[in-house]
Design a protein around this motif. Sequence first.
Motif, mmCIF file in Angstrom:
data_model
loop_
_atom_site.group_PDB
_atom_site.id
_atom_site.type_symbol
_atom_site.label_atom_id
_atom_site.label_comp_id
_atom_site.label_asym_id
_atom_site.label_seq_id
_atom_site.Cartn_x
_atom_site.Cartn_y
_atom_site.Cartn_z
ATOM 1 N N VAL A 57 137.613 40.703 -25.324
ATOM 2 C CA VAL A 57 137.209 41.646 -24.277
ATOM 3 C C VAL A 57 135.703 41.560 -24.045
ATOM 4 N N ASP A 58 134.944 41.426 -25.131
ATOM 5 C CA ASP A 58 133.496 41.320 -25.012
ATOM 6 C C ASP A 58 133.109 40.110 -24.160
ATOM 7 N N LYS A 59 133.850 39.031 -24.313
ATOM 8 C CA LYS A 59 133.576 37.822 -23.527
ATOM 9 C C LYS A 59 133.837 38.077 -22.052
ATOM 10 N N LEU A 60 134.834 38.896 -21.743
ATOM 11 C CA LEU A 60 135.150 39.196 -20.350
ATOM 12 C C LEU A 60 134.071 40.050 -19.686
ATOM 13 N N MET A 61 133.241 40.718 -20.502
ATOM 14 C CA MET A 61 132.189 41.567 -19.960
ATOM 15 C C MET A 61 130.951 40.779 -19.561
ATOM 16 N N GLY A 105 144.525 35.633 -17.852
ATOM 17 C CA GLY A 105 144.448 34.233 -18.235
ATOM 18 C C GLY A 105 143.255 33.945 -19.119
ATOM 19 N N LYS A 106 142.091 34.420 -18.713
ATOM 20 C CA LYS A 106 140.879 34.204 -19.507
ATOM 21 C C LYS A 106 140.945 34.955 -20.824
ATOM 22 N N PHE A 107 141.474 36.191 -20.771
ATOM 23 C CA PHE A 107 141.587 36.982 -22.005
ATOM 24 C C PHE A 107 142.496 36.294 -23.012
ATOM 25 N N ARG A 156 143.194 33.753 -28.224
ATOM 26 C CA ARG A 156 143.719 32.679 -29.070
ATOM 27 C C ARG A 156 142.603 31.952 -29.799
ATOM 28 N N ARG A 157 141.494 31.700 -29.103
ATOM 29 C CA ARG A 157 140.368 31.010 -29.741
ATOM 30 C C ARG A 157 139.788 31.839 -30.877
ATOM 31 N N ASN A 158 139.693 33.145 -30.677
ATOM 32 C CA ASN A 158 139.146 34.003 -31.731
ATOM 33 C C ASN A 158 140.098 34.118 -32.921
ATOM 34 N N LEU A 159 141.393 34.134 -32.652
ATOM 35 C CA LEU A 159 142.352 34.125 -33.765
ATOM 36 C C LEU A 159 142.242 32.824 -34.554
ATOM 37 N N HIS A 160 142.044 31.715 -33.831
ATOM 38 C CA HIS A 160 141.913 30.413 -34.500
ATOM 39 C C HIS A 160 140.670 30.387 -35.392
ATOM 40 N N LYS A 161 139.595 31.052 -34.953
ATOM 41 C CA LYS A 161 138.362 31.062 -35.736
ATOM 42 C C LYS A 161 138.519 31.780 -37.075
ATOM 43 N N VAL A 162 139.425 32.752 -37.139
ATOM 44 C CA VAL A 162 139.584 33.533 -38.374
ATOM 45 C C VAL A 162 140.893 33.201 -39.078
ATOM 46 N N ALA A 172 135.735 56.597 -27.506
ATOM 47 C CA ALA A 172 136.513 55.566 -28.194
ATOM 48 C C ALA A 172 137.910 55.441 -27.579
ATOM 49 N N ILE A 173 138.544 56.581 -27.313
ATOM 50 C CA ILE A 173 139.875 56.558 -26.696
ATOM 51 C C ILE A 173 139.800 55.970 -25.290
ATOM 52 N N TYR A 174 138.817 56.426 -24.534
ATOM 53 C CA TYR A 174 138.622 55.919 -23.169
ATOM 54 C C TYR A 174 138.329 54.420 -23.184
ATOM 55 N N GLY A 175 137.513 53.975 -24.158
ATOM 56 C CA GLY A 175 137.157 52.564 -24.256
ATOM 57 C C GLY A 175 138.354 51.672 -24.526
ATOM 58 N N VAL A 176 139.277 52.155 -25.333
ATOM 59 C CA VAL A 176 140.488 51.372 -25.621
ATOM 60 C C VAL A 176 141.296 51.154 -24.337
ATOM 61 N N PHE A 177 141.498 52.230 -23.578
ATOM 62 C CA PHE A 177 142.271 52.111 -22.331
ATOM 63 C C PHE A 177 141.536 51.249 -21.310
ATOM 64 N N TYR A 178 140.227 51.410 -21.233
ATOM 65 C CA TYR A 178 139.458 50.642 -20.252
ATOM 66 C C TYR A 178 139.468 49.159 -20.612
ATOM 67 N N SER A 179 139.322 48.845 -21.899
ATOM 68 C CA SER A 179 139.334 47.435 -22.315
ATOM 69 C C SER A 179 140.716 46.815 -22.083
ATOM 70 N N PHE A 180 141.770 47.617 -22.239
ATOM 71 C CA PHE A 180 143.118 47.126 -21.965
ATOM 72 C C PHE A 180 143.267 46.782 -20.485
ATOM 73 N N PHE A 181 142.694 47.618 -19.625
ATOM 74 C CA PHE A 181 142.722 47.364 -18.187
ATOM 75 C C PHE A 181 141.961 46.074 -17.866
ATOM 76 N N ILE A 182 140.816 45.877 -18.509
ATOM 77 C CA ILE A 182 140.016 44.667 -18.282
ATOM 78 C C ILE A 182 140.795 43.424 -18.681
ATOM 79 N N SER A 183 141.479 43.492 -19.818
ATOM 80 C CA SER A 183 142.236 42.325 -20.282
ATOM 81 C C SER A 183 143.390 41.995 -19.333
ATOM 82 N N LEU A 184 144.028 43.022 -18.769
ATOM 83 C CA LEU A 184 145.110 42.782 -17.813
ATOM 84 C C LEU A 184 144.582 42.224 -16.502
ATOM 85 N N ARG A 185 143.387 42.673 -16.100
ATOM 86 C CA ARG A 185 142.804 42.239 -14.837
ATOM 87 C C ARG A 185 142.472 40.742 -14.854
ATOM 88 N N ASP A 186 142.090 40.238 -16.018
ATOM 89 C CA ASP A 186 141.739 38.823 -16.143
ATOM 90 C C ASP A 186 142.544 38.233 -17.300
#
Length: 279
Positions: free
Chosen positions: A191-195, A135-137, A142-148, A119-133
Amino acid sequence: MEEYYFLFGLAFVWTIFAIVQDLKTQEVSNWLNFSFIVVGLAYRALYASAFSNWKFFVLGLAGFGIFFVFAWAFYYSRVFAGGDAKLLMGYGVILPYTSYWSLLYLGLGFVFVLFFVGAIYGVFYSFFISLRDWGKFRGEFRRNLHKVKWLFAVAVVLAVLFFFLSEFLLWIAFVLFLMGGLVLYAYLRAVDKLMVKLKHWDELQEGDWLERDVRIGSSVIRKSVHGLSLAEIRKIKRARKRVLIKEGIPFTPSFLGALGIMVYASLTLGAFDVLEFLF
């Protein structure tokens, strides 16, 4: 405990190889996992024969059986890919069991530590993924925040009502829990969308998870927990189709972290004696 030093070293070396494979190819070879299991059981058998301690071998075999059940459950619930599940079976062989009762508490304890580290590793890895992409993230977030957004309105109403019914610190905690949960939902969905990656037919590997079913002529290749088979990949290649593949976070580094905690605890702290008392 000295009889486990070889098994600890075995797990360390094999896990390093598994991590390298996982990061480079996004899979862990069957030969690597199966050799891990076979070498671990062979060592237990040789040690048991040399020192007439067959309980040492039986505990390893039973540990493999218990972790086979864990691996099967995690694989079919899509928590683990096939390589991770087989690696987990190997860990069932090398854990430092001291009794038949320890098969249960040590097995459950290791799985708990593994997922905690994961779980700890996943948080750091997902943060890296979001930084890598980024613009898309950012767009997906924003779209997911708008949905809720209507849930934010409900959360504000509940926060106002709760303000008059509780102490200030409890109210702050309640607000943070509500708002943090909604933000976390939007973050994880983004993040799931980026995967999800659109893969060329020549890039496909056995075991890749389809994001959605693929229609080829009159037939349909359905997404499955087993991932794509070689026959299905050949069919996609003949049709020259690009398909959406759901990639997972490489989980093998979590095994190395859990192994380090287990070795330190069992050799230095005696933590599993405490686990035996608790369980």
